[in-house]
Design an enzyme around this catalytic site. Structure first.
Site, short mmCIF file in Angstrom:
data_model
loop_
_atom_site.label_atom_id
_atom_site.label_comp_id
_atom_site.label_asym_id
_atom_site.label_seq_id
_atom_site.Cartn_x
_atom_site.Cartn_y
_atom_site.Cartn_z
CG HIS A 1 -4.27 14.03 13.40
ND1 HIS A 1 -3.42 13.15 13.80
CD2 HIS A 1 -4.61 14.11 12.15
CE1 HIS A 1 -3.48 12.10 12.57
NE2 HIS A 1 -4.17 12.98 12.11
N GLY B 1 0.73 -1.21 0.02
CA GLY B 1 0.02 -0.01 0.03
C GLY B 1 0.88 1.33 -0.09
CG ASP C 1 -2.15 11.15 16.32
OD1 ASP C 1 -1.69 11.98 15.37
OD2 ASP C 1 -3.15 11.82 16.99
CG HIS C 2 1.10 11.11 10.94
ND1 HIS C 2 -0.19 10.88 10.62
CD2 HIS C 2 1.39 12.24 10.27
CE1 HIS C 2 -0.77 11.79 9.98
NE2 HIS C 2 0.22 12.65 9.86
#
Length: 507
Positions: free
Chosen positions: A241, A16, A178-179
C-alpha cells in the site's frame, strides 16, 4: 448500449471473511447497477461441506446492509453455486470444470471466466497449475486471475510464484489487488496533481520540503494474530500500500492517462527509490511494537498478549521511515512514511509540506532584538480515510490591529452521504477487472521493485534484536519515529495524540 458483463466468477475461499465482507456486497452493487444481470454466475469453493441452499442464504445475509428487496436478494443469490473443494485434489477440479461448463451454457457466458483467489497465498501456485492441467481455463472468452496480497514473502518467493502463474496467465490477465488503489482519494491523487497547475508547477524539490504518508490504525491485530505475527507492518503495509502511494505521488506526468503509460511512470518512480545499505537502513528506518496502554479511559493489552501471538514475539506493529528518491524532480526531498497498529486514531492521510517563503517580512515582535520565528509551512493534506477530502493550510492576517499572521485552512470534505453512496473499493476493482483494465492493480515490475526496496530493510532488522515493546497502545508510535524527522529539522504534521495529552486522556 448495454454495460452488462457476461462472466463466471470462481471464488476460491468462498466461505471466508473477505468474500462475505467485501466480495458479495460488491457483486450485489454491480448487479443493482446492471453491470451484472442475467448472464453471470458465481461458484464459491472452500473446504466446508455446504449446500447451494446454505451458500445462498449466507450470500443473502451478507447483502442485508444494502437493503435489497426480498425478490431482488433471491434473484441475485440464485446465480450462486457452491462446491466443497480441496485445492490439492485433482478430482475436485474435474468436478469444478463440469459445473463451470454447465453454468457457462445455462447463463450463456461465452467462456468468460474470472478466478478470484481469496485464500492463503501458499495455495496460489497449486490452484493456478490445476486450472490449466484440468482444462478449466477456457479457449474462448477471457480468463482473468485476481490475487489478494501478500504476493510472496520476499523478492525470491514472489518471483517464483510469478513464474508459476505466468505459465498459465499472461501478465495482462493477472490482477494483483491492492484495495487502497480502489479508494476514491487515492485515485484523486492524480487529479489533484495533473489537473491543477497550482500544484503540478510546484510538484518538485524547488517548492516541496517533504512529503509525509501516514497509515494509522487504532485497532490492534484483532483476530489476525496468527497471520500478522508472521508478517508484521513492513510486509503487511509498506511493501504494497505505502509504496504504491509513494509511486503515485512521485511519478512523472504520463503522456496519456492510460494503463500502459501510468504503469510505465509508476515503475520508473519505484526504480528511483534508493535501495539502502545496512547502515542507511539503521539511519532511516525505525520499528516498534505496542505495549499495554490506556487512551480516553479505555485499556488495551500489549501485542504479545494478543490471541495467537508469540509471547516473545519480535514482530513489528509499527514502521516509520524515510525514502529518498534519486531523480531530478525529488532530489533532496524526504518521503516520510509511518504505519502502525493501536495508534491514537485511525487515519490514512498524505501531507505535502511546502517550503517557507525566502524571507518572512511579518516580524513576530516589534522588538527587533527578538528572534524571528518561521511562519507555519503551507501544507496540502489529502484525507483518504476515514474522511475523504483535502485541505490547504495558508497564512493569513489576524483580524484587528497590526500584521500578526495566523494559519487558515481551505478545506473540502466529501459529505457522509457521498462517501456512503460512492462505489466501495472492491466494487470498483471488480468492475475494472471485468473491463480488463489493470490501471489500479499492481504490475509485476512494481511488486518486484517494492520487494527489492523492502527486503534490505527486513534483512537488516533480522540481524538486530529489537528492544520491544517500545510504544504504548494509544500513542503515535515510539520516540524514534519523531526523532527521525527532528534530525532533519522537520516534524510530523499530524499529531492527534496532542489533543488527548492536553486533556489528560493519554499519558
Amino acid at each position: 448500449m448495454s454495460n452488462e458483463k457476461n462472466v463466471l466468477f470462481t471464488i476460491f475461499g468462498g466461505t471466508g471473511d473477505l468474500a462475505q465482507r467485501k466480495l458479495y456486497p460488491s457483486l450485489f452493487r454491480l448487479y443493482k447497477k446492471g453491470n451484472l444481470n442475467e448472464h453471470f454466475a458465481v461458484i464459491g469453493t472452500a473446504r466446508r461441506p455446504w449446500s447451494d441452499e446454505h451458500y445462498r442464504e449466507v450470500v443473502k445475509e451478507t447483502i442485508q446492509s444494502l437493503n435489497p428487496t426480498a425478490e431482488e436478494a433471491e434473484r441475485f443469490a440464485d446465480h450462486f453455486y457452491y462446491q466443497s473443494h480441496d485445492v490439492n485434489d485433482s478430482t475436485h477440479y474435474q468436478t469444478l470444470k463440469e459445473l463451470a461448463d454447465e453454468l457457462d451454457e445455462k447463463y450463456q457466458i461465452s467462456g468468460n471466466r474470472v478466478y478470484y483467489l481469496a485464500m492463503a497465498p501458499q495455495f496460489f501456485g497449486t490452484i493456478v497449475t490445476h486450472l490449466k492441467s484440468e482444462k478449466i481455463v477456457t479457449e474462448t472468452g477471457f480468463n482473468r486471475l485476481i490475487i489478494e496480497k501478500p504476493f510472496g514473502a520476499d523478492y525470491q518467493s514472489a518471483f517464483d510464484l510469478n513464474q508459476q502463474i505466468r505459465q498459465v496467465f499472461p501478465e495482462q490477465d493477472i490482477f494483483r489487488i491492492d484495495h487502497y488503489l480502489g479508494k476514491e482519494m487515492i485515485q484523486n491523487i492524480s487529479a489533484i496533481r495533473f489537473a491543477n497547475n497550482i500544484f503540478e508547477s510546484q510538484w518538485n524539490n524547488r517548492y516541496i520540503d517533504n512529503i509525509q504518508i501516514t497509515f494509522g490504525e487504532s485497532l490492534g491485530v484483532e483476530d489476525r494474530g496468527g497471520y500478522y505475527d508472521h508478517s508484521g507492518a513492513l510486509k503487511d503495509m509498506v511493501q504494497n500500500h505505502i509504496l504504491q502511494v509513494v509511486a503515485l505521488l512521485a511519478m512523472e506526468p504520463p503522456v496519456a492517462f492510460s494503463e500502459k503509460e501510468i504503469r510505465t511512470e509508476k515503475i520508473k518512480a519505484l526504480k528511483a527509490v534508493r535501495i539502502y545499505n545496512e547502515d542507511e537502513v539503521k539511519e532511516n528506518f525505525v520499528r516498534g511494537q505496542y505495549a499495554a496502554g490506556e487512551l480516553d479511559g479505555q485499556r488495551f493489552k500489549a501485542y504479545r498478549d494478543e490471541d495467537k501471538v508469540d509471547e516473545h514475539s519480535e514482530t513489528e506493529t509499527f514502521v516509520a521511515g524515510k525514502f529518498t528518491i534519486d531523480n531530478f524532480r525529488w532530489s533532496g526531498v524526504p518521503f516520510y512514511i509511518r504505519t502502525g497498529k493501536r495508534l491514537t486514531e485511525k487515519g490514512t492521510r498524505i501531507n505535502v509540506v511546502f517550503k517557507q517563503v525566502p524571507v518572512n517580512v511579518f516580524k513576530t515582535s516589534v522588538d527587533e532584538a527578538c528572534e524571528e520565528t518561521n511562519l507555519p509551512p503551507n501544507v496540502l493534506t489529502i484525507y483518504i480515510q476515514p474522511t475523504e477530502g483535502f485541505s490547504l493550510s495558508l497564512n493569513g492576517k489576524e483580524v484587528g490591529q497590526g500584521f500578526d499572521t495566523e494559519p487558515i485552512k481551505l478545506a473540502f470534505r466529501n459529505s457522509a452521504e457521498m462517501v456512503e453512496n460512492s462505489p466501495e473499493a472492491y466494487e470498483k476493482l471488480l468492475l475494472d477487472s471485468l473491463n480488463g483494465d489493470g490501471t489500479n492493480f499492481s504490475h509485476w515490475e512494481e511488486v518486484a521493485q517494492s520487494w527489492h526496496i523492502v527486503d534490505v530493510i527486513r534483512k537488516t532488522w533480522d540481524q538486530i534484536q529489537p528492544d520491544f515493546p517500545n510504544y504504548k497502545a494509544g500513542s503515535m508510535g515510539p520516540d524514534e519515529a519523531f526523532e527521525l524527522l527532528e534530525k532533519d529539522g522537520f516534524e510530523w504534521i499530524w499529531q492527534p495524540d496532542h489533543w488527548y495529552r492536553e486533556r489528560g486522556k493519554l499519558n
